[in-house]
Design an enzyme around this catalytic site. Structure first.
Site, PDB file in Angstrom:
ATOM      1  N   LYS A 202       0.828  -1.224   0.000  1.00 51.98           N
ATOM      2  CA  LYS A 202       0.000   0.000   0.000  1.00 51.98           C
ATOM      3  C   LYS A 202       0.854   1.263   0.000  1.00 51.98           C
ATOM      4  CE  LYS A 202      -1.967  -0.648   3.993  1.00 51.98           C
ATOM      5  NZ  LYS A 202      -1.329  -1.828   4.591  1.00 51.98           N
TER       6      LYS A 202
ATOM      7  N   ARG B  94      -8.112   1.317  10.435  1.00 51.46           N
ATOM      8  CA  ARG B  94      -7.713  -0.055  10.772  1.00 51.46           C
ATOM      9  C   ARG B  94      -8.860  -0.800  11.462  1.00 51.46           C
ATOM     10  NH1 ARG B  94      -2.273   0.734   9.664  1.00 51.46           N
ATOM     11  NH2 ARG B  94      -0.924  -0.815  10.605  1.00 51.46           N
TER      12      ARG B  94
ATOM     13  N   ARG C  44      12.280  -5.983   4.581  1.00 50.26           N
ATOM     14  CA  ARG C  44      12.124  -4.576   4.207  1.00 50.26           C
ATOM     15  C   ARG C  44      13.180  -3.695   4.897  1.00 50.26           C
ATOM     16  NH1 ARG C  44       6.051  -2.297   4.790  1.00 50.26           N
ATOM     17  NH2 ARG C  44       6.453  -2.359   7.010  1.00 50.26           N
TER      18      ARG C  44
ATOM     19  N   ARG D   7      12.751  -1.481  10.232  1.00 50.99           N
ATOM     20  CA  ARG D   7      11.804  -0.926  11.207  1.00 50.99           C
ATOM     21  C   ARG D   7      11.749  -1.850  12.413  1.00 50.99           C
ATOM     22  NH1 ARG D   7       6.170   0.431   8.242  1.00 50.99           N
ATOM     23  NH2 ARG D   7       5.397  -0.567  10.133  1.00 50.99           N
TER      24      ARG D   7
ATOM     25  N   ARG E 117       1.446  -8.497  14.118  1.00 54.74           N
ATOM     26  CA  ARG E 117       0.762  -7.492  13.286  1.00 54.74           C
ATOM     27  C   ARG E 117      -0.190  -8.163  12.306  1.00 54.74           C
ATOM     28  NH1 ARG E 117       5.514  -4.561  10.691  1.00 54.74           N
ATOM     29  NH2 ARG E 117       3.979  -3.270   9.641  1.00 54.74           N
TER      30      ARG E 117
HETATM   31  P1  AMP Z   1       1.983   0.781   9.471  1.00 56.20           P
HETATM   32  O1  AMP Z   1       3.174   1.600   9.150  1.00 56.20           O
HETATM   33  O2  AMP Z   1       0.733   1.234   8.771  1.00 56.20           O
HETATM   34  O3  AMP Z   1       2.226  -0.705   9.322  1.00 56.20           O
HETATM   35  O4  AMP Z   1       1.695   1.024  11.046  1.00 56.20           O
HETATM   36  C1  AMP Z   1       2.640   0.700  12.031  1.00 56.20           C
HETATM   37  C2  AMP Z   1       1.959   0.633  13.390  1.00 56.20           C
HETATM   38  O5  AMP Z   1       1.387   1.904  13.714  1.00 56.20           O
HETATM   39  C3  AMP Z   1       0.810  -0.353  13.505  1.00 56.20           C
HETATM   40  O6  AMP Z   1       1.255  -1.680  13.788  1.00 56.20           O
HETATM   41  C4  AMP Z   1       0.018   0.243  14.676  1.00 56.20           C
HETATM   42  O7  AMP Z   1       0.642  -0.031  15.912  1.00 56.20           O
HETATM   43  C5  AMP Z   1       0.159   1.743  14.429  1.00 56.20           C
HETATM   44  N1  AMP Z   1      -0.950   2.279  13.590  1.00 56.20           N
HETATM   45  C6  AMP Z   1      -0.837   2.862  12.356  1.00 56.20           C
HETATM   46  N2  AMP Z   1      -2.039   3.243  11.895  1.00 56.20           N
HETATM   47  C7  AMP Z   1      -2.944   2.891  12.848  1.00 56.20           C
HETATM   48  C8  AMP Z   1      -4.357   2.991  12.957  1.00 56.20           C
HETATM   49  N3  AMP Z   1      -5.109   3.552  11.978  1.00 56.20           N
HETATM   50  N4  AMP Z   1      -4.945   2.507  14.089  1.00 56.20           N
HETATM   51  C9  AMP Z   1      -4.226   1.973  15.077  1.00 56.20           C
HETATM   52  N5  AMP Z   1      -2.890   1.817  15.046  1.00 56.20           N
HETATM   53  C10 AMP Z   1      -2.245   2.274  13.934  1.00 56.20           C
END
Ligand code: AMP
Length: 215
Positions: free
Chosen positions: A14, A88, A124, A158, A169
């Site tokens: 994405k 989410r 990654r 990361r 996750r």
């Molecule tokens: P991402 O980079 O989108 O994979 O997000 C990394 C982490 O940020 C996730 O595993 C969550 O802990 C937190 N996070 C990001 N976006 C959200 C969201 N919309 N709701 C809750 N937690 C989020």
């Protein structure tokens, strides 16, 4: 506002697609990037969020809904937006649709076999200087450990891309995703794309699908 939300597992591509689509006039907002930047600068939001992120858990809805409301409050009403990583959960989706300005027009669902996700995520790497992304196997930099774009040697993994956190996750994703797909199917805005194609081909498909909606 014209808002498209990007749905799909972590590692489904994405973010990569969203970055490419900014060339087509969309603004890209990644809640994960916003939270990581808050952690880096040491804000109270970052401190709160990191306790959840380090474990692969979701940050509470109330915090995320406020963050998005704050971000959108400074945008002009004619903005074209790609939301990556939000919503989410169904309450987050409802919060967007609760305001006339932030109604979601399209939900793009990135479908990818689960078996590919763990390898994609654990391999990654991101450049800490310029944000360019790589994969140790699929998209390696030309010189190992050096960013092609800016020459920095700060290609890092990361902290939540380690295998243990990745598995958590994905578990969290599976639990929330069916509710979101159902929500956007009922709303009549769900479009599914196959994310296991070449980035260029996927981008072309997405642009075609978005073109009919965002005139
Ligand atoms: P991402 O980079 O989108 O994979 O997000 C990394 C982490 O940020 C996730 O595993 C969550 O802990 C937190 N996070 C990001 N976006 C959200 C969201 N919309 N709701 C809750 N937690 C989020």
């Amino acid at each position: 506002m014209q808002i498209a939300v990007l749905l799909g597992a972590p590692g489904s591509g994405k973010g990569t697609q969203a970055k490419r689509l900014t060339e087509a006039g969309f603004k890209h907002y990644s809640t994960g990037d916003m939270l990581r930047s808050a952690i880096k600068t040491g804000t109270p939001l970052g401190t709160k969020a990191s306790t959840f992120m380090d474990k692969g858990e979701l940050v509470p809805d109330s915090i995320m809904i406020d963050l998005i409301a704050d971000t959108f409050s400074s945008l002009s009403p004619d903005s074209k937006i790609l939301l990556d990583g939000f919503p989410r959960t169904v309450p987050q989706a409802e919060a967007l649709d609760a305001k006339p300005m932030t109604q979601v027009g399209v939900a793009l669902n990135f479908e990818l076999p689960e078996s590919l996700l763990v390898e994609r995520l654990t391999g990654r790497r991101t450049c800490q200087e310029c944000g360019a992304t790589y994969h140790v196997k699929f998209i390696p930099p030309k010189t190992p450990g050096v960013c092609d774009r800016c020459g920095s040697k700060a290609l890092i993994q990361r902290s939540d891309d380690t295998e243990a956190v990745v598995l958590k996750r994905l578990e969290v994703f599976k639990k929330q995703n069916s509710g979101l797909l159902e929500y956007y199917t009922k709303k009549g805005v769900l479009i599914t794309v196959r994310a296991d194609q070449e980035p260029q081909a996927l981008q072309a498909e997405i642009l075609k699908k978005l073109a009919t909606w965002s005139k």
